[in-house]
Design an enzyme around this catalytic site. Sequence first.
Site, short mmCIF file in Angstrom:
data_model
loop_
_atom_site.label_atom_id
_atom_site.label_comp_id
_atom_site.label_asym_id
_atom_site.label_seq_id
_atom_site.Cartn_x
_atom_site.Cartn_y
_atom_site.Cartn_z
N ASN A 195 16.42 -8.78 7.58
CA ASN A 195 15.13 -8.09 7.57
C ASN A 195 14.36 -8.41 8.85
O ASN A 195 14.89 -8.13 9.93
CB ASN A 195 14.34 -8.30 6.27
CG ASN A 195 14.03 -9.71 5.89
OD1 ASN A 195 14.91 -10.47 5.54
ND2 ASN A 195 12.76 -10.08 5.91
N ASP A 196 13.17 -8.96 8.81
CA ASP A 196 12.26 -8.99 9.96
C ASP A 196 12.91 -9.50 11.25
O ASP A 196 13.56 -10.55 11.25
CB ASP A 196 11.07 -9.90 9.69
CG ASP A 196 10.30 -9.52 8.45
OD1 ASP A 196 10.76 -8.65 7.70
OD2 ASP A 196 9.24 -10.11 8.22
N ARG A 206 1.25 -16.61 6.82
CA ARG A 206 2.59 -16.64 7.41
C ARG A 206 2.69 -15.80 8.69
O ARG A 206 1.76 -15.14 9.09
CB ARG A 206 3.62 -16.14 6.39
CG ARG A 206 3.35 -14.77 5.78
CD ARG A 206 4.45 -14.45 4.77
NE ARG A 206 4.16 -13.25 3.99
CZ ARG A 206 3.55 -13.25 2.81
NH1 ARG A 206 3.12 -14.39 2.29
NH2 ARG A 206 3.34 -12.12 2.16
N ASP A 207 3.89 -15.89 9.28
CA ASP A 207 4.33 -15.06 10.41
C ASP A 207 3.57 -15.33 11.70
O ASP A 207 2.92 -14.44 12.27
CB ASP A 207 4.21 -13.56 10.06
CG ASP A 207 4.84 -13.20 8.73
OD1 ASP A 207 5.76 -13.92 8.31
OD2 ASP A 207 4.42 -12.20 8.12
N GLN A 264 15.47 -12.52 10.19
CA GLN A 264 15.61 -13.06 8.85
C GLN A 264 16.99 -12.68 8.32
O GLN A 264 17.38 -11.51 8.33
CB GLN A 264 14.52 -12.48 7.94
CG GLN A 264 13.12 -12.98 8.26
CD GLN A 264 12.95 -14.44 7.88
OE1 GLN A 264 12.90 -14.78 6.71
NE2 GLN A 264 12.87 -15.31 8.87
N TYR A 313 10.77 -18.61 7.22
CA TYR A 313 10.18 -17.26 7.29
C TYR A 313 9.93 -16.85 8.74
O TYR A 313 10.21 -17.58 9.68
CB TYR A 313 8.90 -17.21 6.46
CG TYR A 313 9.11 -16.96 4.99
CD1 TYR A 313 10.36 -17.10 4.39
CD2 TYR A 313 8.06 -16.55 4.18
CE1 TYR A 313 10.56 -16.85 3.04
CE2 TYR A 313 8.24 -16.31 2.82
CZ TYR A 313 9.49 -16.45 2.25
OH TYR A 313 9.66 -16.21 0.92
N SER A 314 9.35 -15.68 8.90
CA SER A 314 9.24 -15.05 10.22
C SER A 314 8.38 -15.83 11.20
O SER A 314 7.50 -16.59 10.81
CB SER A 314 8.69 -13.63 10.08
OG SER A 314 9.62 -12.81 9.43
N GLU A 316 0.79 -8.64 6.88
CA GLU A 316 1.95 -9.39 7.32
C GLU A 316 2.26 -9.10 8.79
O GLU A 316 1.80 -8.12 9.37
CB GLU A 316 3.18 -9.01 6.47
CG GLU A 316 3.10 -9.48 5.03
CD GLU A 316 4.44 -9.40 4.33
OE1 GLU A 316 4.83 -10.39 3.71
OE2 GLU A 316 5.09 -8.33 4.41
#
Length: 482
Positions: free
Chosen positions: A38-39, A166-167, A55, A98-99, A228
Amino acid sequence: MKDAFQREKDERERMGRTVESCPFRTNYHIMPPVGWINDPNGLCQFKGEFHAYFQYSPLSVHGGGGYWGHCVSKDLLNWDYREPPLASDIPEDINGVYSGSALVEDGRMYLFYTGNVKLPGDYDYIDAGRISTQLLVESQDGQQMSAKEKLLGMEDYPQDITQHVRDPKVWKEDGVYHMVLGARARAWKEDGSRQDKGGILIYSSPDKRHWTLERELVPQKAFGYMWECPDIFRLEGHRVLSFCPQGLEAQEEKFQNIYQSGYSLLDDNENPEDTFREWDMGFDFYAPQTFETEDGRRILIGWAGVPDTERTHRNLTVENGWQHCLTLPTELSFREGQIFRMPVREIHELGWEKAETKDGGYDWRDCTLKLQVNDLKGEAFQVRLGTEENAMTIRAEGNKTEISFLNPEGEAAACGGGRGKRIGRVSGRIESLLVLVDSSIVEVFVNGGELVFTSRIYLEKPDRKLQIQGGGSSSLAVIKKA
């Protein structure tokens, strides 16, 4: 990290040749070697080479996190896959690496990401049960990473912000480092029901390690409940905020996906809703990230997918052991008050051969396609990818473009996996289309990138036919698979 890579290798062996023989594997798009992607994360150019992290779930075709995948390229189109350099292996990221993003400085790469923890128990994972930590690793080669360092924890976020933080995207400006984080702020309606607000947190640092909250940007009126993958950058003198607001109400020609991705201009207006534009109007686009190349171009890559779409449409690669890919890298430019997005110029340096259509048709079962249509002047134009019974259709007329997997009776074609139709409009009339088809992904660029559609398509090779109808002047180029 060797254990993570060994498990991936073991899984690839177990899958045998299933993934490699899948007819939907792409030629110029980043894909998972096996499993789920994904990302895009940590996009950068480092020591003359392009690096893309992502990800990655090599052990599950349905995702779940756990790794950053990694690939490198000289031209942004042909990618060499490396071992996963990050895995969930410390208490702060036990439920997911995570990202995050990359900062290149003084011959070193600094990777910032969110460590995710979900505590077992009866929690809502909004106000309780989740721990989001911002972490840093360094690298001299983009592959071997230093020990993980904690930068920010739950104690460092404002009191009105939930546990969804996040991110991190980090950049340096005027000698100061800045970090933007996606966030979800607590909020309620007048009747007492909950209506959280998406927003961003911006931190600053003198040294990349000690961070102070600089500002909190949460709109007065809710524009989605969570933002996000935020990204702040300058483009030709304009300050741009790219982000993914979750929870926008769908409209017929706007916010058509379950979650959206777009950008706002922060030049003169601090309310992102006022200038928000969607990056892409197709079925499969989310979580974009940008970076600046060594020659000064601003490049964007997105995930060719959207979260939580299992009930609306499917990806037919799952049975072959993999799911999703990333978009083509695109160059950003600013004109006419908005951002235009076109494929990186390197796309034209591939080994394209001119192809002749017969009665407007072409069989592309073993080809990558590039269809350029000019001089439309708003006249009706149509491209069908597939057969009469099983196809994706691209229609343009006036200022409106539509991509559709629906037949005249409104039934969805098998090659769309349940996808229906998407609509977008340009400011004037449609003058040109660029359609790129790479096996199982279609990207349509209208009027030089004023409007873009990204969508997956799953045509078996016998059904891979092209049919053109309408005005304008068309030229077709192909790259035949060796």
